[in-house]
Structure formats: structure tokens, C-alpha cells
Design a protein around this motif. Structure first.
Motif, PDB file in Angstrom:
ATOM      1  N   PRO A   1       0.706  -1.106   0.002  1.00  0.00           N
ATOM      2  CA  PRO A   1      -0.115  -0.054  -0.031  1.00  0.00           C
ATOM      3  C   PRO A   1       0.726   1.284  -0.268  1.00  0.00           C
ATOM      4  CG  PRO A   1       0.188  -0.889   2.115  1.00  0.00           C
ATOM      5  CD  PRO A   1       0.884  -1.859   1.225  1.00  0.00           C
ATOM      6  N   GLU A   2       0.130   2.581  -0.560  1.00  0.00           N
ATOM      7  CA  GLU A   2       1.062   3.731  -0.558  1.00  0.00           C
ATOM      8  C   GLU A   2       0.052   4.703  -0.225  1.00  0.00           C
ATOM      9  OE1 GLU A   2       3.660   5.538  -0.333  1.00  0.00           O
ATOM     10  OE2 GLU A   2       4.563   4.578  -2.156  1.00  0.00           O
ATOM     11  N   SER A   3       0.345   5.355   1.025  1.00  0.00           N
ATOM     12  CA  SER A   3      -0.422   6.407   1.610  1.00  0.00           C
ATOM     13  C   SER A   3      -0.392   7.639   0.618  1.00  0.00           C
ATOM     14  CB  SER A   3      -0.064   6.919   2.917  1.00  0.00           C
ATOM     15  OG  SER A   3       1.228   7.364   3.048  1.00  0.00           O
ATOM     16  N   SER A   4      -1.490   8.507   0.573  1.00  0.00           N
ATOM     17  CA  SER A   4      -1.746   9.721   0.054  1.00  0.00           C
ATOM     18  C   SER A   4      -0.617  10.796   0.562  1.00  0.00           C
ATOM     19  CB  SER A   4      -3.209  10.267   0.041  1.00  0.00           C
ATOM     20  OG  SER A   4      -3.659  10.263   1.200  1.00  0.00           O
TER      21      SER A   4
ATOM     22  N   GLN B   1      -5.746   5.706   2.215  1.00  0.00           N
ATOM     23  CA  GLN B   1      -5.868   7.261   2.786  1.00  0.00           C
ATOM     24  C   GLN B   1      -4.996   7.228   4.138  1.00  0.00           C
ATOM     25  OE1 GLN B   1      -9.617   8.227   4.581  1.00  0.00           O
ATOM     26  NE2 GLN B   1     -10.373   6.225   4.203  1.00  0.00           N
ATOM     27  N   TYR B   2      -4.389   6.091   4.662  1.00  0.00           N
ATOM     28  CA  TYR B   2      -3.935   5.874   5.984  1.00  0.00           C
ATOM     29  C   TYR B   2      -2.537   5.768   5.598  1.00  0.00           C
ATOM     30  CZ  TYR B   2      -8.586   5.273   7.603  1.00  0.00           C
ATOM     31  OH  TYR B   2     -10.036   5.430   7.867  1.00  0.00           O
ATOM     32  N   GLU B   3      -1.541   6.217   6.478  1.00  0.00           N
ATOM     33  CA  GLU B   3      -0.113   5.700   6.491  1.00  0.00           C
ATOM     34  C   GLU B   3      -0.274   4.319   7.427  1.00  0.00           C
ATOM     35  OE1 GLU B   3       2.766   5.098   5.257  1.00  0.00           O
ATOM     36  OE2 GLU B   3       2.961   6.929   5.174  1.00  0.00           O
TER      37      GLU B   3
ATOM     38  N   ASP C   1      -6.473  -1.962  15.025  1.00  0.00           N
ATOM     39  CA  ASP C   1      -7.235  -1.114  14.350  1.00  0.00           C
ATOM     40  C   ASP C   1      -7.298  -1.398  12.796  1.00  0.00           C
ATOM     41  OD1 ASP C   1      -4.983  -0.329  13.711  1.00  0.00           O
ATOM     42  OD2 ASP C   1      -5.235   1.944  14.144  1.00  0.00           O
ATOM     43  N   GLU C   2      -6.887  -2.877  12.530  1.00  0.00           N
ATOM     44  CA  GLU C   2      -6.811  -3.223  11.196  1.00  0.00           C
ATOM     45  C   GLU C   2      -8.033  -3.475  10.433  1.00  0.00           C
ATOM     46  OE1 GLU C   2      -5.338  -7.458  10.256  1.00  0.00           O
ATOM     47  OE2 GLU C   2      -5.861  -8.122  12.181  1.00  0.00           O
ATOM     48  N   GLU C   3      -9.218  -3.490  11.133  1.00  0.00           N
ATOM     49  CA  GLU C   3     -10.447  -3.283  10.503  1.00  0.00           C
ATOM     50  C   GLU C   3     -10.447  -1.931   9.549  1.00  0.00           C
ATOM     51  OE1 GLU C   3     -13.417  -4.385   8.541  1.00  0.00           O
ATOM     52  OE2 GLU C   3     -12.804  -5.838  10.019  1.00  0.00           O
ATOM     53  N   THR C   4      -9.727  -0.912  10.001  1.00  0.00           N
ATOM     54  CA  THR C   4      -9.914   0.389   9.420  1.00  0.00           C
ATOM     55  C   THR C   4      -8.860   0.505   8.240  1.00  0.00           C
ATOM     56  OG1 THR C   4     -10.422   1.452  11.451  1.00  0.00           O
ATOM     57  CG2 THR C   4      -9.344   2.958   9.880  1.00  0.00           C
ATOM     58  N   TRP C   5      -7.600   0.220   8.690  1.00  0.00           N
ATOM     59  CA  TRP C   5      -6.698   0.320   7.571  1.00  0.00           C
ATOM     60  C   TRP C   5      -6.771  -0.621   6.505  1.00  0.00           C
ATOM     61  CZ3 TRP C   5      -2.248  -2.773   7.402  1.00  0.00           C
ATOM     62  CH2 TRP C   5      -2.021  -3.203   8.259  1.00  0.00           C
TER      63      TRP C   5
END
Length: 333
Positions: free
Chosen positions: A160-163, A211-213, A222-226
Motif C-alpha cells: 500500500p501507498e498512502s496519500s 488514505q492511511y499511513e 485497528d486493522e479493520e480500518t486500515w
């Protein structure tokens, strides 16, 4: 789950390793067509070769007996066959060539983690609602993504790459990550031998927008989020949880590459992070029987130089080995 652990231990501890006389080779194909690639793999197997790794669209890493090398080289879709290091390539064979050259280099021991914390407490189980019917069918379905480590396995290597944030992948590091993952899974190919007859198909998914780093998140807590956001960035938005999205991606991998099993391996960039860990102290974990695993770029004290060690270990969990059992098998071998 006991049957999966026992099977995995038997494969590790008693299966034969392919003979060194077989001879490893890099095969570069003429066509980037997946159907033609599958036909060529079938022809290779018919000649007595075995393809251990497939890096689409045009590179195969195979054990090719010397006595059939000329027949392999004469196959209609085979452009090149190499036994040694290959000059850096351009275009759609570049990543496969880089992986091959990396495999030829000396590798770290599977049980040597340097100054890293032991790889324990990293085998998670998906919530019961996400594990429905994992053991309840004779034919593998949506929930049976990695029941046995035999046959063909598709691996989605997701970077993944964050914005925004502090981490930015480079093409060189992305290629290095894939090379080290292939090295880690090659350990399974060699130890599984003819009994497991493993072939890993890799789909590099580099620069997936999020959208996350990820490394700045709590981690497993909190992996359900990211993690959900990563799969959303790959186009998987249906379902209620990250497990629904991961299984949808695994199903795509199986359909696309015609494999028996599939899982996603998410690698989070942590080059600029102080310790290569998430805030909760985790740096690698996997869900037993799938559908995915997570690693950081630095993997605590293992570092990128020993990423293959972590990839080997976490893949064992993906295929049903509980923490104590997989460690025991690794040590025995």
C-alpha cells in the motif's frame, strides 16, 4: 485445525527435496498471455520439469533436468532459458529477472532472526462469522482459501501507498520485497518436494492507494480500518468486513491464475519508522487458514535482509500451522 497442522508438519519433516541434479533455471516466455503461459507450464511438467514460481507475465523459475533442457528451450513460447545470473532486464520481464538473480544469492537461515523478537503470538484466527464452512465442504470454496499446502497457490503481494505521511515506496525497494518473499516461499517449494508439488503464482500489487499511513496505525488492533481501506483501494468494496474483501480478492486470484489456493500478503512500508513495528508492538501476523497475512518492511530486528524468514513463517500460519507447531517444524528441518 489439527489435521491441517499435522499435514503441514509431515510435508515439512518427511517430504523429499528436489534433487540438486534437476537444476534450477529461469525461463523467459515470448508471450505475455496467461493462457499461453499455462499451456507452456503444462508442457514443462510433461517433460519432467517443475515450475516452482510464476512471476507474470513472462517469467518462470523451474527445476529443469539437464537431459530435457534442449526440449524445454525448443517449446514454442520459450524465448530464453538461463542457469546463471542474468543482466538486468527491461519491460515486463524486469521484475522476474530481478527475483531470479536474488534467488541465486546466499540466503539467511530460516531459524536465524538476528536480534529480532521471536515470531510468536502472530497466528490469529478470523472471527467465527468469517470462518463459516472453512472445514465443511469437500471442494474448496470462498472460505477455503488455503486448506492444504499442495498444488498451485496464488499470492497477492500487496504494497500500500498512502496519500501522505512519512513513507514512500521506490520501485527498487518494491522489487526487493517481492524477491525476498519469493525466496521465503521457495523454502516451502524445496521442502515440500514432489509430495506437495508446489507452484506459487505471484501478483505484485504495488502502490495500492490508501488514505492511511499503515505503519502509523495501531496495527492488529485497528486493522479493520486500515486493511479494509487497502482492499477498498484495490476495488474490493463489497461485504461487511476486511475478511469479506480479502476473500473476494483471493477468489479473483484463484480464478485468474487457475490455482488451488490463494492468499494476500500485505507488506507495510516502515523504512522511516523507528523500530519497524506498529504502535501495538506487532510487526508480522497471519490469519490461520487465511485469507491474508501482514508484514512490515523492516520486521523489527529481522530487517529487510531477513524478510524471507518472516515470509516463510507467516505462510505456514496461512496454511493452518498454529504458532507452536509451525515453529517446531521449522526448527526440526
Amino acid at each position: 485445525m489439527r489435521w491441517a497442522v499435522v499435514f503441514l508438519c509431515l510435508i515439512l519433516c518427511f517430504a523429499s527435496t528436489p534433487s540438486a541434479a534437476a537444476g534450477r533455471a529461469l525461463i523467459i516466455l515470448k508471450s505475455a498471455d496467461l493462457t499461453e503461459m499455462q499451456a507452456t507450464i503444462a508442457s514443462l511438467e510433461a517433460l519432467g520439469a517443475h515450475v516452482g514460481h510464476v512471476i507474470p507475465p513472462r517469467t518462470l523459475i523451474a527445476d529443469v533436468p539437464t537431459q530435457v533442457e534442449s526440449q524445454v528451450a525448443a517449446l514454442p513460447d520459450v524465448a530464453e532459458l538461463h542457469r546463471g545470473a542474468v543482466p538486468a532486464a527491461q519491460g515486463d520481464a524486469a521484475v522476474g529477472v530481478a527475483v531470479w538473480n536474488s534467488l541465486l544469492a546466499p540466503q539467511q537461515s530460516v531459524v536465524n532472526g538476528g536480534n529480532a523478537k521471536p515470531l510468536t503470538g502472530d497466528a490469529f484466527e478470523a472471527p467465527m462469522e468469517a470462518r463459516v464452512s472453512v472445514y465443511g465442504s469437500n471442494a474448496p470454496g470462498t472460505y477455503q482459501t488455503s486448506s492444504f499446502m499442495v498444488g498451485k497457490v496464488a499470492v497477492g503481494v500487496v504494497l500500500p501507498e498512502s496519500s501522505g505521511g512519512t513513507e514512500d515506496w521506490t520501485p527498487e525497494r518494491q522489487s526487493d520485497v517481492l524477491s525476498r518473499i519469493v525466496s521465503g516461499l521457495d523454502w516451502w517449494v524445496q521442502k515440500g518436494g514432489s509430495a506437495a508439488h508446489l507452484t506459487f503464482y505471484y501478483e505484485p500489487r504495488f502502490g495500492v492507494p490508501t488514505q492511511y499511513e499503515p505503519i502509523a496505525m495501531q496495527g492488529a488492533a485497528d486493522e479493520e480500518t486500515w486493511v479494509s481501506d487497502i482492499f477498498r483501494g484495490m476495488g474490493y468494496t463489497s461485504g461487511f468486513t476486511r475478511f469479506d474483501r480479502a476473500r473476494a480478492y483471493d477468489a479473483y486470484l484463484r480464478r485468474t491464475y487457475h490455482t488451488d489456493w490463494a492468499f494476500a500478503l500485505i507488506v507495510v512500508d516502515s523504512l522511516n519508522d523507528a523500530d519497524g513495528q506498529f504502535a501495538d508492538g506487532h510487526f508480522a501476523w497471519a490469519y490461520v487458514m487465511g485469507p491474508y497475512a501482514v508484514m512490515t518492511y523492516d520486521n523489527d530486528g529481522y530487517s529487510i535482509s531477513r524478510m524471507s524468514v518472516v515470509a516463510t513463517h507467516e505462510t505456514g500460519h496461512v496454511f493452518g500451522a498454529a504458532a507452536r507447531s509451525s515453529s517446531a517444524c521449522l526448527m526440526i528441518v
